[in-house]
Design a protein around this motif. Sequence first.
Motif, short mmCIF file in Angstrom:
data_model
loop_
_atom_site.label_atom_id
_atom_site.label_comp_id
_atom_site.label_asym_id
_atom_site.label_seq_id
_atom_site.Cartn_x
_atom_site.Cartn_y
_atom_site.Cartn_z
N ARG A 135 -25.62 -31.86 32.81
CA ARG A 135 -25.57 -31.12 32.07
C ARG A 135 -24.53 -31.45 30.74
O ARG A 135 -23.37 -31.46 30.87
CB ARG A 135 -26.33 -29.88 31.39
CG ARG A 135 -25.27 -28.69 31.30
CD ARG A 135 -25.86 -26.90 31.85
NE ARG A 135 -24.61 -26.55 31.80
CZ ARG A 135 -23.92 -26.34 31.13
NH1 ARG A 135 -23.83 -26.12 29.51
NH2 ARG A 135 -22.72 -24.74 31.58
N GLN A 137 -25.29 -30.42 27.60
CA GLN A 137 -24.37 -29.91 26.32
C GLN A 137 -23.50 -28.79 26.42
O GLN A 137 -23.46 -28.30 27.81
CB GLN A 137 -26.15 -29.20 25.40
CG GLN A 137 -26.93 -30.04 25.52
CD GLN A 137 -26.47 -30.79 24.22
OE1 GLN A 137 -25.78 -31.01 23.27
NE2 GLN A 137 -27.49 -32.58 23.58
N THR A 139 -20.15 -26.15 25.12
CA THR A 139 -19.63 -25.41 23.82
C THR A 139 -18.69 -25.54 23.33
O THR A 139 -18.04 -26.03 24.07
CB THR A 139 -20.28 -23.95 23.70
OG1 THR A 139 -19.10 -23.49 24.96
CG2 THR A 139 -21.56 -23.69 24.01
N CYS A 155 -19.21 -35.13 27.80
CA CYS A 155 -20.25 -34.20 26.79
C CYS A 155 -20.64 -34.47 26.16
O CYS A 155 -20.26 -35.17 25.13
CB CYS A 155 -19.81 -32.86 27.18
SG CYS A 155 -18.89 -32.50 25.28
N ALA A 156 -21.83 -34.31 25.60
CA ALA A 156 -22.46 -34.47 24.18
C ALA A 156 -21.81 -34.26 23.39
O ALA A 156 -21.24 -33.04 22.91
CB ALA A 156 -23.67 -33.57 24.00
N GLY A 158 -21.55 -32.58 19.65
CA GLY A 158 -21.75 -31.22 18.72
C GLY A 158 -22.40 -31.90 17.66
O GLY A 158 -21.61 -32.91 17.21
N ASP A 159 -23.25 -31.66 17.25
CA ASP A 159 -23.86 -31.54 15.63
C ASP A 159 -23.10 -31.46 14.49
O ASP A 159 -22.90 -32.63 13.71
CB ASP A 159 -25.45 -31.12 15.63
CG ASP A 159 -26.31 -31.42 15.97
OD1 ASP A 159 -26.78 -32.37 16.90
OD2 ASP A 159 -27.27 -30.61 16.05
N GLN A 313 -20.55 -28.51 35.00
CA GLN A 313 -21.80 -29.22 33.97
C GLN A 313 -22.97 -28.78 35.39
O GLN A 313 -23.92 -29.59 34.41
CB GLN A 313 -21.18 -30.68 33.36
CG GLN A 313 -20.22 -30.82 32.23
CD GLN A 313 -19.93 -31.40 31.41
OE1 GLN A 313 -18.51 -31.75 32.09
NE2 GLN A 313 -20.60 -32.28 31.04
#
Length: 434
Positions: A135, A137, A139, A155-156, A158-159, A313
């Motif tokens: 994954r 996403q 935190t 990882c992505a 974040g916004d 992950q």
Amino acid sequence: MTSPLTAVDVIVTKRDGGALSDEAITWTLDAYDHGEIADEQMAALAMAIVWRGLDTRELRTWTERMIESGERLDLSTLSRPTVDKHSTGGVGDKISLILAPLVASYGAAVPQLSGRGLGHTGGTLDKLESIPGWRAQLTPDEIRRQLEDVGAVICAAGDQLAPVDRKLYALRDVTGTVESIPLIASSIMSKKIAEGTSALVLDVKVGRGAFMGDRDRARELARTMVELGEAHGVRTVAQLTAMDAPLGRSVGNALEVSESLEVLAGGGPHDVREVTLGLARDMLALVGLDADPATHLDDGRALEVFRRMIAAQGGDPDAPLPRATHRDEVLATRDGYVQALDARSVGVAAWRLGAGRARKEDPVSAGAGVLCLVREGQHVSAGEPLFELRADDDDHLARGRAALADAAVIDDEPGELRPLLIERVTRDSGPLAS
Ligand code: URA
């Protein structure tokens, strides 16, 4: 209190070649972020910047404001030194998958916050998502914990990482305003600086498959980004690397993961290994780790960190990777030497086969892509396979084949092989012109 500035004043100042005050830049980016400047006004300003540029002061303020539009990740409490890498994007560019665990295996923390692929170059997250369970996403706390325990995170982003860049980049993408050195440099560097890394190596691709085809423009982009990084306290080095032919043999998500595993196990294509090691040397040096990065590719320690990074992950490093259901080949039409393999055509073919997306919400196929069965300089005979195509349906195969029609240039002479690592750019490479 209402601002004395208007969007039209700002656009007209830049359109006419003037410099924007710090106040005007801050006001403009904040107002755009809050929806008080319309997309068409921001697009007009972006076009004015494409033509008129930003000087060093304007660019610093612009970048600073993009960073301040969101949150910064705080990595200062980690016991490991942080260093990241960013690539401007190339065909078959799977270097991050190898480099992050490799550099982490020497004791550094590599926080690779990435985006998804658009167009003919694939995204790192799309590649890793072909691993069952993995994954993207995480935190901020998960990122910090994994950096401390494993040393590498991909990882992505974040916004909340430079959100005004996200909005502006999407607008630039549809208004013909991506190709501006200050806009590209501020976009990339705002995200990297907000990510909290203390050091950064930039891989600026040059050539037919890169979005900077020209070496002088690539050098200017590299210098601009190095200067921005250093101005924000991030030790930054850039390397210009060749992107005329695809990197390695494989282009496509699971295909590239599989090839990365070969390199992590000490084998794999020579070009992928060479670029990885070139960038790894700079990353290690920037954080004061004195080591030869080839050692951990050859003794399995980088592979071990990769496996831990995937498992942390949710991914299963032992699960079989997805395979596409349909295959085809493109054959050589004559005898001769492969003088060139056109990275852009191969990238477009992989994309049409299903490995890439046209819009950001499109799904990608994990197994689709292209295997380049020959290398530049190699002799081939008529009828010999040059490319293997993989897709999930016949329709995609036909479209991929069409893109590869002229992708290999075969001639009587082998042609000249150019170096992969072209040039290094550091803060000592000299000031920018403006
Ligand atoms: N990548 C980015 O993140 N921004 C740009 O402007 C171009 C490439």
